[in-house]
Write a protein that holds these residues in place. Structure first.
Motif, short mmCIF file in Angstrom:
data_model
loop_
_atom_site.label_atom_id
_atom_site.label_comp_id
_atom_site.label_asym_id
_atom_site.label_seq_id
_atom_site.Cartn_x
_atom_site.Cartn_y
_atom_site.Cartn_z
N TYR A 70 14.94 20.05 -10.24
CA TYR A 70 13.63 19.67 -10.74
C TYR A 70 12.96 20.81 -11.53
O TYR A 70 11.82 21.18 -11.25
CB TYR A 70 12.71 19.25 -9.58
CG TYR A 70 13.29 18.18 -8.71
CD1 TYR A 70 13.31 16.85 -9.13
CD2 TYR A 70 13.82 18.49 -7.46
CE1 TYR A 70 13.84 15.86 -8.32
CE2 TYR A 70 14.36 17.49 -6.66
CZ TYR A 70 14.37 16.19 -7.09
OH TYR A 70 14.90 15.21 -6.30
N GLU A 123 11.65 21.04 -14.53
CA GLU A 123 10.43 20.70 -15.27
C GLU A 123 9.24 20.54 -14.32
O GLU A 123 8.13 20.98 -14.63
CB GLU A 123 10.63 19.42 -16.07
CG GLU A 123 11.60 19.59 -17.22
CD GLU A 123 11.92 18.28 -17.94
OE1 GLU A 123 11.26 17.26 -17.66
OE2 GLU A 123 12.82 18.30 -18.78
N GLU A 124 9.47 19.92 -13.18
CA GLU A 124 8.40 19.73 -12.21
C GLU A 124 7.91 21.07 -11.65
O GLU A 124 6.71 21.28 -11.47
CB GLU A 124 8.85 18.81 -11.07
CG GLU A 124 9.02 17.37 -11.49
CD GLU A 124 10.37 17.06 -12.15
OE1 GLU A 124 11.17 17.99 -12.40
OE2 GLU A 124 10.62 15.87 -12.41
N GLN A 160 5.83 22.79 -14.24
CA GLN A 160 4.48 22.21 -14.29
C GLN A 160 3.62 22.74 -13.14
O GLN A 160 2.43 23.03 -13.33
CB GLN A 160 4.55 20.69 -14.22
CG GLN A 160 5.08 20.04 -15.48
CD GLN A 160 5.25 18.54 -15.32
OE1 GLN A 160 5.33 18.01 -14.20
NE2 GLN A 160 5.30 17.83 -16.44
#
Length: 89
Positions: A70, A72-73, A76
C-alpha cells in the motif's frame, strides 16, 4: 513519529449566544477559543484523535510491511501528518 506541536485534545465546542460555535482547547498553558461554522465543528473536534490514530496506524503499518502493498496509501498518510505539523501546505 513526529513530535506533536499542536494543542493536544480533547477539544470541545460550545454554542454561544448568537448561535455560532466556539471551539475550546484547554491545556495547562493555554486556552484557545475560535469561532467556527457548525459544518466544521465535528471534524475540528476530532482532529487530535485522528492525528494520534493515524500516527499509531503508520507505526504498525511499517512493522507489518504495508509499504510493500500500500505505498500510495502510506504516502497519503505521511503527507497528512506533515500537513498537520505545518511541514507542507
Amino acid at each position: 513519529m513526529s513530535e506533536v506541536k499542536h494543542t493536544p485534545g480533547p477539544w470541545k465546542y460550545l454554542e454561544n449566544r448568537n448561535g455560532s460555535l466556539d471551539l475550546l482547547a484547554k491545556t495547562d498553558v493555554i486556552a484557545c477559543q475560535i469561532h467556527i461554522k457548525e459544518a466544521n465543528a465535528h471534524l475540528i473536534k476530532a482532529a487530535p484523535d485522528l492525528y494520534s490514530a493515524l500516527e499509531v496506524m503508520l507505526g504498525k503499518a511499517y512493522k507489518q510491511n504495508w509499504n510493500d502493498n500500500y505505498p500510495e496509501e502510506l504516502e497519503q498518510a505521511q503527507a497528512a501528518i506533515a500537513k498537520a505539523n505545518g511541514e507542507q501546505s
